[in-house]
Motif scaffolding. Structure first.
Motif, short mmCIF file in Angstrom:
data_model
loop_
_atom_site.label_atom_id
_atom_site.label_comp_id
_atom_site.label_asym_id
_atom_site.label_seq_id
_atom_site.Cartn_x
_atom_site.Cartn_y
_atom_site.Cartn_z
N LEU A 249 -0.12 57.87 16.13
CA LEU A 249 0.52 59.12 15.50
C LEU A 249 0.11 60.18 16.42
N ASP A 250 -0.71 60.05 17.35
CA ASP A 250 -0.95 61.18 18.38
C ASP A 250 0.27 61.13 19.31
N GLY A 251 1.30 60.17 19.37
CA GLY A 251 2.43 60.08 20.35
C GLY A 251 3.02 61.53 20.19
N GLY A 252 3.05 62.18 19.11
CA GLY A 252 3.69 63.49 18.78
C GLY A 252 3.13 64.64 19.79
N ALA A 253 1.70 64.61 20.25
CA ALA A 253 1.18 65.41 21.02
C ALA A 253 1.66 65.05 22.42
N ARG A 254 1.80 63.59 22.84
CA ARG A 254 2.46 63.69 24.35
C ARG A 254 3.81 63.85 24.24
N CYS A 255 4.73 63.62 23.24
CA CYS A 255 6.02 64.09 23.38
C CYS A 255 6.01 65.44 23.42
N GLY A 256 5.27 66.20 22.57
CA GLY A 256 5.26 67.64 22.43
C GLY A 256 4.66 68.27 23.91
N THR A 257 3.97 67.50 24.76
CA THR A 257 3.50 68.51 26.11
C THR A 257 4.66 68.12 26.94
N ALA A 258 5.67 66.90 26.70
CA ALA A 258 6.93 66.91 27.71
C ALA A 258 7.79 67.94 27.39
N VAL A 259 8.22 68.27 26.00
CA VAL A 259 9.16 69.24 25.54
C VAL A 259 8.57 70.66 26.05
N ARG A 260 7.01 71.00 25.78
CA ARG A 260 6.61 72.23 26.34
C ARG A 260 6.83 72.35 28.09
N ARG A 261 6.77 71.43 28.65
CA ARG A 261 7.10 71.59 30.15
C ARG A 261 8.54 71.83 30.44
N VAL A 263 10.59 73.43 28.30
CA VAL A 263 10.91 74.72 27.64
C VAL A 263 10.13 75.80 28.64
N LEU A 264 8.78 75.64 28.84
CA LEU A 264 8.07 76.73 29.49
C LEU A 264 8.20 76.39 30.94
N GLY A 265 8.36 75.09 31.45
CA GLY A 265 8.22 74.87 32.90
C GLY A 265 6.88 74.36 33.39
N ASP A 266 6.84 73.44 34.29
CA ASP A 266 5.68 73.04 34.83
C ASP A 266 4.64 74.04 35.13
N ALA A 267 5.09 74.97 35.97
CA ALA A 267 4.04 75.94 36.45
C ALA A 267 3.10 76.48 35.35
N HIS A 268 3.70 76.96 33.93
CA HIS A 268 2.99 77.49 33.09
C HIS A 268 2.11 76.46 32.37
N VAL A 269 2.55 75.29 32.33
CA VAL A 269 1.86 74.23 31.45
C VAL A 269 0.74 73.76 32.46
N ASP A 270 0.92 73.71 33.73
CA ASP A 270 -0.37 73.28 34.58
C ASP A 270 -1.22 74.60 34.63
N ARG A 271 -0.80 75.67 34.66
CA ARG A 271 -1.79 76.81 34.51
C ARG A 271 -2.74 76.87 33.31
N ALA A 272 -1.92 76.50 32.07
CA ALA A 272 -2.60 76.46 30.79
C ALA A 272 -3.63 75.35 30.72
N GLN A 273 -3.32 74.03 31.41
CA GLN A 273 -4.00 72.92 31.32
C GLN A 273 -5.32 73.19 32.40
#
Length: 375
Positions: A249-261, A263-273
């Motif tokens: 069920l947590d596959g939604g989080a993995r899918c969500g991370t891909a969508v987040r990247r 939409v927002l771009g790798d640079a933003h998500v990398d900084r957040a992480q």
């Protein structure tokens, strides 16, 4: 309970993603007693009873019933609860219902877990014979062998054995008819929802080979085999089943991370992480799972439309740092500078001129930076 709907029990937040849990033949929704409460911390869990089992009316199906008939009853239940799209997990006959739903109604099923079940149940003959036996002699004799069919030696769940004994014979026999007619082997490759298969290593009814057959045919399916588990794995090995379901069920989080990247771009998500700490980890998981994994992946609205809504909401609340990030996201989602300007003009009417003034300043800066980066 009503005469037209399956008996069910719902738990968990009404706003959480829905998860429907299907039972095995001869059991009630008590099969999920050791698993459902834990899943209800993150999902709206709805457990249902087969016709003539637990609290469901026996006349919901009759002789010659099919798994498709049971699936239609599940969809009617979901409709009555206002649930359009749901995750689904089912055991044995309940798993067969899930396979049918995923094949024939993929738009309703966000993910599928098939537990101790099969794409076929060893042909029609043994089930038709069992149906005839039950119609003639009732369920008392068959219930005596329930432990041997359901569990490894020395293990039992008295509540489930009692449910077996007290089920309506005619409805039980109709469920046997459904199992006799069920065979999806030729169409497994058409199943599209993300699928988990869980097999009990010591299951005599649906041995691991049956689950492997499904896993080999369904695209990108995952197979988990549980040592020490027999046919009713959620009752005998609840922690292992819970672990497998949570990971699925947590596959939604993995899918969500891909969508987040996207939409927002790798640079933003990398900084957040990179900034994530143990204190903020759960919040980051929440964002990935629900904002990006549930909302932004919902096909009802396009990403362009979601960007317009998000820009408006951020202006309304004065979140201008977030606004800058989502102006960039809006450009990735296909909005032109002119369309972004039109959205901000709309906010001037409904959110106020001062708010729109600040929003235009933020957007102008971001768009100018974007132009400079292209030069």
């Amino acid at each position: 309970m009503t005469a037209t709907l399956l008996n069910h029990y719902a738990e968990g937040p009404a706003s959480a993603p829905p998860l429907l849990l299907g039972p095995s033949l001869g059991t009630s929704y008590a099969l999920w007693d050791q698993v459902a409460p834990e899943l209800s911390t993150t999902h709206r869990v709805v457990r249902w009873d087969l016709p003539g089992h637990g609290g469901s009316a026996p006349d919901l199906i009759g002789p010659g019933a099919t798994v498709g008939d049971l699936a239609d009853l599940v969809l009617a239940l979901a409709d009555s609860l206002g649930v359009d799209r749901f995750a689904y997990a089912g055991v044995s006959l309940g798993g067969a219902v899930g396979l049918h739903l995923a094949l024939h109604h993929p738009e309703r099923v966000s993910s599928l877990a098939v537990i101790c079940a099969s794409a076929h149940f060893n042909g029609a003959k043994p089930w038709l014979e069992r149906a005839a036996l039950v119609r003639h002699e009732g369920l008392a004799g068959l219930a005596e062998s329930a432990d041997a069919r359901w569990f490894t030696p020395g293990f039992t769940v008295p509540r489930l054995v009692r449910d077996h004994r007290e089920a309506d014979p005619a409805a039980y026999a109709a469920c046997c008819d459904a199992l006799a007619a069920f065979d999806l082997r030729e169409r497994l490759g058409e199943i599209s929802p993300r699928t988990l298969l869980v097999a009990g290593r010591q299951d005599p009814a649906t041995p691991p080979a049956h689950l492997r057959e499904i896993a080999d045919a369904v695209p990108d399916a995952t197979l988990v085999e549980l040592p020490g588990a027999s046919h009713l794995a959620p009752a005998q090995c609840p922690r292992a089943v819970l672990t497998a379901l949570r990971a699925h069920l947590d596959g939604g989080a993995r899918c969500g991370t891909a969508v987040r990247r996207e939409v927002l771009g790798d640079a933003h998500v990398d900084r957040a992480q990179a900034r994530q700490t143990p204190f903020t980890a759960r919040f980051q998981d929440f964002i990935s799972r629900y904002a990006w994994g549930e909302i932004w992946t919902d096909p009802t609205l396009s990403r362009r439309e979601r960007s317009m809504i998000t820009l408006t909401a951020l202006v309304a609340h004065g979140h201008y740092d977030e606004l800058a990030m989502h102006v960039r996201a809006a450009r990735r989602n296909g909005l032109t500078p002119e369309e972004i300007g039109a959205v901000l003009m709309q906010t001037a009417v409904y959110c106020g001129v001062p708010a729109a003034n600040s929003a235009f300043a933020t957007a102008q800066r971001v768009l100018a930076e974007e132009d400079e980066s292209r030069e």
